[in-house]
Design an enzyme around this catalytic site. Structure first.
Site, PDB file in Angstrom:
ATOM      1  N   TYR A   1      -2.802  -1.048  10.465  1.00 30.10           N
ATOM      2  CA  TYR A   1      -2.728  -1.175   9.115  1.00 30.10           C
ATOM      3  C   TYR A   1      -1.297  -0.721   8.404  1.00 30.10           C
ATOM      4  O   TYR A   1      -0.574  -1.356   7.867  1.00 30.10           O
ATOM      5  CB  TYR A   1      -3.846  -0.364   8.049  1.00 30.10           C
ATOM      6  CG  TYR A   1      -3.818  -0.854   6.679  1.00 30.10           C
ATOM      7  CD1 TYR A   1      -4.337  -1.816   6.263  1.00 30.10           C
ATOM      8  CD2 TYR A   1      -3.296   0.127   5.765  1.00 30.10           C
ATOM      9  CE1 TYR A   1      -4.512  -2.088   4.785  1.00 30.10           C
ATOM     10  CE2 TYR A   1      -3.617  -0.119   4.405  1.00 30.10           C
ATOM     11  CZ  TYR A   1      -4.083  -1.474   4.116  1.00 30.10           C
ATOM     12  OH  TYR A   1      -4.080  -1.509   2.671  1.00 30.10           O
TER      13      TYR A   1
ATOM     14  N   SER B   1       0.893  -1.222  -0.175  1.00 28.31           N
ATOM     15  CA  SER B   1       0.035  -0.095  -0.113  1.00 28.31           C
ATOM     16  C   SER B   1       0.836   1.277  -0.031  1.00 28.31           C
ATOM     17  O   SER B   1       2.093   1.250   0.474  1.00 28.31           O
ATOM     18  CB  SER B   1      -0.975  -0.024   1.196  1.00 28.31           C
ATOM     19  OG  SER B   1      -1.520   1.215   1.537  1.00 28.31           O
TER      20      SER B   1
END
Length: 255
Positions: free
Chosen positions: A150, A137
């Protein structure tokens, strides 16, 4: 004909990658928790004339991960390409972040990639070929509020990617990470609602002022762009491309 194992391959980015690989002649084992996983695999196999199998392995359970890899090796003969894509998310301020969410996000988004990579490593090493592609990401390169677990997991994926690249180099095993910006997947759809609550905004304001604010190209990333990059990284021609973080983030990481 090559074979690939794709985690989280029944929805979102993983499904897009799976379909793209199948359209280019890859046999697949796709993993996911969706109830229609077997049907998705059958439809993909019929459409593209390849073999596609489904595993409902729970990636929070290392034993199930090992069984999934064994299933892939038995069904496909070998695993040439591993795409670690599965991910979950929870958005909350750190002082309100549920501890069980932290544990589950680290397990699925980080630890499962170690377990899958370890499980395929021996076969790749013996054959002198392997491609491990981690779907990270932009949050492997940058941080955002309310995403402690995350961001920590994706930064961990960046480190794991580099270690696997170094260890795999003598055996023609490459490992790279693709770092997308926001892609409008079911996972992001859920984030929009969570972010709206956290920021006390409307969902439209979250898209404009929180998500795409960080991407100079004011568009969600196209899944096809990620799939095309994954196919390149899977190819024999990518032997010199390893240990990299490949941003596809509309310019987010350029800032």
């Amino acid at each position: 004909m090559k074979n690939a194992l794709i985690t989280g391959g029944t929805s979102g980015i993983g499904l897009g990658i799976a379909r793209y690989f199948a359209s280019h002649g890859y046999n697949l084992l796709i993993n996911g928790l969706e109830r229609n996983g077997t049907e998705t695999a059958h439809d993909m196999a019929t459409e593209h004339g390849v073999k596609v199998y489904f595993s409902g392995a729970n990636l929070m359970q290392p034993a199930q991960i090992r069984e999934m890899v064994q299933q892939a090796e038995k069904a496909l003969g070998q695993v040439d390409v591993l795409v670690n894509n599965a991910g979950i998310q929870h958005v909350a301020p750190v002082d309100e972040f549920p501890e069980e969410k932290w544990d589950s996000i680290l397990a699925v988004n980080l630890s499962s990639s170690f377990h899958t990579s370890k499980a395929v490593w021996k076969g790749m090493k013996e054959r002198g070929f392997g491609r491990i592609i981690n779907i990270a990401s932009a949050h492997a390169l940058r941080a955002s509020e309310y995403k402690a677990a995350y961001v920590a997991a994706k930064h961990g994926i960046a480190g794991l990617t580099k270690v696997l690249a170094l260890e795999g180099a003598p055996f023609n095993i490459t490992c790279n990470a693709i770092c997308p910006g926001y892609v409008r997947t079911p996972l992001v759809e859920a984030q929009i609602a969570d972010q709206a609550k956290a920021h006390q905004m409307t969902e439209a304001e979250v898209i404009e002022k929180v998500m795409l604010k960080k991407q100079p190209v004011k568009q969600f990333v196209d899944v096809c762009a990620i799939a095309q990059m994954a196919l390149l990284l899977a190819s024999p021609a990518s032997s010199q491309l390893t240990g990299t973080m490949m941003p596809i983030d509309g310019g987010w990481s350029a800032q």
